[in-house]
Motif scaffolding. Structure first.
Motif, short mmCIF file in Angstrom:
data_model
loop_
_atom_site.label_atom_id
_atom_site.label_comp_id
_atom_site.label_asym_id
_atom_site.label_seq_id
_atom_site.Cartn_x
_atom_site.Cartn_y
_atom_site.Cartn_z
N GLY A 62 -3.84 48.51 35.07
CA GLY A 62 -2.95 48.71 33.94
C GLY A 62 -1.65 49.37 34.34
N GLU A 63 -1.76 50.37 35.22
CA GLU A 63 -0.56 51.09 35.66
C GLU A 63 0.42 50.16 36.37
N ALA A 64 -0.12 49.30 37.24
CA ALA A 64 0.76 48.38 37.97
C ALA A 64 1.38 47.34 37.03
N TYR A 65 0.60 46.89 36.05
CA TYR A 65 1.14 45.91 35.10
C TYR A 65 2.23 46.54 34.23
N ALA A 66 2.05 47.80 33.89
CA ALA A 66 3.10 48.50 33.13
C ALA A 66 4.39 48.58 33.92
N GLN A 67 4.28 48.82 35.22
CA GLN A 67 5.47 48.96 36.06
C GLN A 67 6.14 47.63 36.34
N SER A 68 5.37 46.53 36.33
CA SER A 68 5.93 45.23 36.68
C SER A 68 6.46 44.47 35.46
N THR A 69 6.22 44.99 34.25
CA THR A 69 6.71 44.36 33.03
C THR A 69 7.68 45.29 32.30
N LYS A 70 8.34 44.76 31.27
CA LYS A 70 9.37 45.52 30.57
C LYS A 70 8.90 46.01 29.20
N TYR A 71 7.61 45.88 28.91
CA TYR A 71 7.14 46.24 27.57
C TYR A 71 7.38 47.71 27.24
N ASN A 72 7.16 48.60 28.20
CA ASN A 72 7.34 50.02 27.91
C ASN A 72 8.81 50.36 27.64
N ALA A 73 9.71 49.78 28.43
CA ALA A 73 11.14 50.01 28.18
C ALA A 73 11.54 49.49 26.81
N LEU A 74 11.00 48.32 26.44
CA LEU A 74 11.32 47.75 25.13
C LEU A 74 10.71 48.57 24.00
#
Length: 292
Positions: A62-74
């Motif tokens: 999950g941590e790696a997927y969070a870092q590789s996608t822009k969902y958290n920034a959005l």
């Protein structure tokens, strides 16, 4: 099949993770397969926020997927909550082929994931009509499973380079990473009626609406072969009772074809010409689909 072909594939206790944007949540409810819940709550949280559950591929976290996608920034811009769970089982592949994993409240990964959503709804007074799921590869496979087993919990989903719900079923004793390769190879071809019947059997007696589906696949995918796009579209267009209406070329970018069913409000597909495994995540398109 060798794992490489699936490499695609109270008060809660909150602990900080290595990724500063995420916190670890324990005691979120029944967690029969010992999943890990990682959550991001934006600084400016909306009233009655939406929730996006984002599911990693085999071998991922999950941590790696969070870092590789822009969902958290959005989420910082739009105020929704993101959940990035992890499975540490079976080479970090989601459980999408076992009897319990393809059933509701039966002890599979899907039960733990549903409880993460329910915990977040309670804890943050989130909007139950705005719960969304997305995933890549194995995460897309689990997205299909969650849509079939917990359709009452999910409003819409987006899916990258996966297979229909129950496609990997029928491999007794096999884990997702060692399952019969015919599914990933695009050799499980069924009628729309067969797919619909299998999905409905995953939550017997359910008569409500199913989540809206937007699914993406590359024509050059050699790990989860391209025919799986058509099989997913058969399934979800059948559950929504919408027929194919048109293709839209070069949408949302050159080389991609949008496949529209009905009015395009419930089921759409995207065929990515020459793209392999996996189709890059299109976060902005996902948010449009979710209405965020």
């Amino acid at each position: 099949m060798h794992i490489s072909a699936y490499a695609f594939c109270g008060m809660a206790t909150v602990l900080a993770t290595a990724n500063g944007a995420l916190t670890r949540v324990n005691n979120f409810g029944a967690n029969p397969s010992n999943l890990q819940m990682n959550i991001n709550v934006p600084t400016k949280l909306s009233d009655r926020p939406a929730i996006i559950l984002a599911l990693h591929s085999c071998g991922g976290t999950g941590e790696a997927y969070a870092q590789s996608t822009k969902y958290n920034a959005l989420s910082e811009q739009k105020g929704f909550i993101t959940i990035f769970p992890s499975t540490k089982n079976d080479n970090n592949c989601w459980e999408v082929n076992t009897a319990k994993g393809l059933s509701r409240e039966a002890g599979g990964d899907n039960q733990g994931l549903a409880n993460m959503i329910k915990y977040t709804l309670r804890t943050y007074n989130a909007d139950a009509s705005k719960v969304f799921v997305t995933g890549t590869s194995s995460g897309c496979m689990m997205t299909n499973v969650l849509m079939a087993t917990y359709p009452d919990l999910i409003a819409a989903a987006s899916c990258y380079s996966g297979v229909p719900a129950s496609c990997l079923a029928g491999s007794p004793g096999a884990s997702p990473s060692t399952a019969d390769p015919r599914c990933a190879n695009g050799q499980i071809i069924k009628t729309q009626q067969q797919w619909v019947a299998q999905a409905k059997a995953m939550y017997p007696g359910y008569s409500g609406a199913y989540p809206r589906m937007m699914t993406w696949h590359g024509t050059a995918d050699r790990f989860v072969n391209y025919p799986n796009l058509g099989e997913q579209l058969k399934l979800w267009s059948g559950l929504h009772d919408v027929a194919f209406t048109r293709n839209v070329s070069d949408t949302p970018q050159r080389g991609y074809t949008q496949m529209v069913y009905g009015s395009g409000s419930k089921v759409v597909g995207f065929s990515a010409q020459g793209v392999g495994h996996t189709v890059p995540v299109h976060e902005v398109e996902d948010l449009k689909w979710f209405g965020l």
